[in-house]
Design an enzyme around this catalytic site. Structure first.
Site, PDB file in Angstrom:
ATOM      1  N   THR A 298       4.868  -6.444  27.253  1.00 18.73           N
ATOM      2  CA  THR A 298       4.884  -5.550  26.100  1.00 18.73           C
ATOM      3  C   THR A 298       3.558  -5.602  25.358  1.00 18.73           C
ATOM      4  OG1 THR A 298       7.242  -6.060  25.870  1.00 18.73           O
ATOM      5  CG2 THR A 298       6.187  -4.930  24.034  1.00 18.73           C
ATOM      6  N   THR A 299       3.016  -6.799  25.153  1.00 17.85           N
ATOM      7  CA  THR A 299       1.753  -6.960  24.434  1.00 17.85           C
ATOM      8  C   THR A 299       0.607  -6.335  25.202  1.00 17.85           C
ATOM      9  OG1 THR A 299       2.638  -9.029  23.560  1.00 17.85           O
ATOM     10  CG2 THR A 299       0.294  -8.671  23.267  1.00 17.85           C
TER      11      THR A 299
ATOM     12  N   TYR B 240      16.727   1.446  27.236  1.00 14.53           N
ATOM     13  CA  TYR B 240      17.172   2.799  26.904  1.00 14.53           C
ATOM     14  C   TYR B 240      18.471   3.211  27.589  1.00 14.53           C
ATOM     15  CZ  TYR B 240      17.219   7.677  25.526  1.00 14.53           C
ATOM     16  OH  TYR B 240      17.596   8.872  24.995  1.00 14.53           O
TER      17      TYR B 240
ATOM     18  N   TYR C 110      13.493 -11.161  31.315  1.00 14.06           N
ATOM     19  CA  TYR C 110      12.943 -11.034  29.963  1.00 14.06           C
ATOM     20  C   TYR C 110      14.013 -10.379  29.092  1.00 14.06           C
ATOM     21  CZ  TYR C 110       9.663  -9.394  26.290  1.00 14.06           C
ATOM     22  OH  TYR C 110       9.017  -9.118  25.114  1.00 14.06           O
TER      23      TYR C 110
ATOM     24  N   ARG D  64      14.058  -4.622  21.415  1.00  8.97           N
ATOM     25  CA  ARG D  64      13.281  -3.535  22.008  1.00  8.97           C
ATOM     26  C   ARG D  64      14.072  -2.729  23.045  1.00  8.97           C
ATOM     27  NH1 ARG D  64       7.709  -3.510  21.223  1.00  8.97           N
ATOM     28  NH2 ARG D  64       6.841  -5.347  20.179  1.00  8.97           N
TER      29      ARG D  64
ATOM     30  N   LYS E 131      12.547 -15.452  29.847  1.00  7.71           N
ATOM     31  CA  LYS E 131      11.765 -15.355  28.616  1.00  7.71           C
ATOM     32  C   LYS E 131      12.725 -14.850  27.558  1.00  7.71           C
ATOM     33  CE  LYS E 131       8.112 -12.843  26.224  1.00  7.71           C
ATOM     34  NZ  LYS E 131       7.114 -11.734  26.281  1.00  7.71           N
TER      35      LYS E 131
ATOM     36  N   ILE F 261       5.881 -17.764  26.143  1.00  9.89           N
ATOM     37  CA  ILE F 261       4.988 -16.655  26.448  1.00  9.89           C
ATOM     38  C   ILE F 261       4.576 -16.099  25.098  1.00  9.89           C
ATOM     39  CG2 ILE F 261       4.766 -14.401  27.540  1.00  9.89           C
ATOM     40  CD1 ILE F 261       6.753 -15.368  29.662  1.00  9.89           C
TER      41      ILE F 261
END
Length: 294
Positions: A47-48, A110, A136, A141, A164, A206
């Site tokens: 994401t980052t 989604y 993850y 999100r 994660k 992370i």
């Protein structure tokens, strides 16, 4: 108890941009800066890393370049998630083909699959590619939370090796440690609560903050892994404002501002992310000063 497959601090690497394209020279320099700072691994295109706005070619190139630059000095866990199972499999296959040590696969976002759908998604990846996969889980999100019972089922599959956890719920580390077995790798995805997560049995983090302060974050996690909790608490307090400031605006714009301030890359981000606000910039600079980065 066996040594965890992955441990310590691993930056969720930003993807530097210049003139609208991936800045490969800056990416190589960032990887070198991280390794010199003593991090224990690298995680590109999460994401980052703004993976949502990278093309598939750009995504693959960032993974390839990270693996090539790391050159086996630290493990590389490549972001490879998608809300389409076939696409996730293709990204994991690519990660394996270019020499990544593992893949980080976010829960499908989604489309909000059921727990059975989540199990089937990861089971299909497990069957398709012989590469360690970390689940993850970031429900804030993705709008879906993979349950501990589902993780316990996945832990029985040979290639699903850990998680994660970006839920911020430290008790889940204890639950998963008991449900998933001694070999289950548990990495926090939340800098602010990672100290507590590791006290509950986690193996590492992370980290977003490690982009900015790799050496300080490595010192923090080395203290934890040496059971020097007094030193770890000192670093928790010293890094706390930096951790918070890097989420004072839409990520990763505050992190890229911090890196630009250090001369490490431009602060360019891709829409719909925009440059950090003035208030966020002030918070980041305060956090960097308190941590001792500047």
């Amino acid at each position: 108890m066996s040594e965890p497959l992955f441990k310590g601090v691993m930056p969720a690497l930003v993807t530097p941009f210049r003139d609208g394209a991936v800045d490969e020279q800056a990416l190589v320099a960032l990887v070198e800066r991280q390794i010199a700072g003593g991090v224990h691994g690298l995680v590109p295109v999460g994401t980052t890393g703004e993976t949502a706005t990278l093309s598939h070619d750009e995504h693959r190139r960032v993974v390839e370049l990270t693996v090539k630059t790391a050159a086996g000095r630290v493990p590389v866990i490549a972001g490879a998630g998608s809300n389409a199972t076939d696409e996730a499999i293709e990204l994991v296959q690519h990660a394996k083909a270019v020499g990544a040590d593992a893949a980080l696969v976010v829960t499908p976002y989604y489309n909000r699959p059921s727990q059975e759908g989540l199990y089937a998604h990861y089971a299909a990846i497990n069957e398709a590619v012989q590469l360690p996969v970390l689940v993850y889980n970031v429900p804030s999100r993705t709008a879906v939370d993979i349950s501990d019972d589902t993780l316990a089922r996945l832990a029985k599959l040979p290639n699903i090796v850990g998680i994660k956890d970006a839920t911020g719920d430290m008790t889940r580390a204890t639950v998963q440690r008991l449900k998933c077995g001694d070999d289950w790798v548990m990495l926090s995805g939340d800098d602010l609560t990672a100290l507590g997560y590791m006290a509950h049995g986690g193996h590492g983090c992370i980290s977003v903050s490690a982009n900015v302060a790799p050496d300080l974050c490595a010192t923090f996690y080395n203290a934890i892994m040496s059971d020097d909790w007094k030193t770890a608490l000192y670093w928790q307090d010293r890094l706390f404002r930096l951790h918070k400031s890097l989420f004072s605006d839409a990520s990763p714009s505050p992190t890229k501002f911090a890196l630009a301030h250090l001369g490490a890359c431009l602060e360019d981000v891709r829409l719909p992310i925009v440059a950090a606000s003035e208030a966020s910039r002030a918070a980041v600079l305060d956090g960097m000063r308190e941590a001792g980065v500047i």
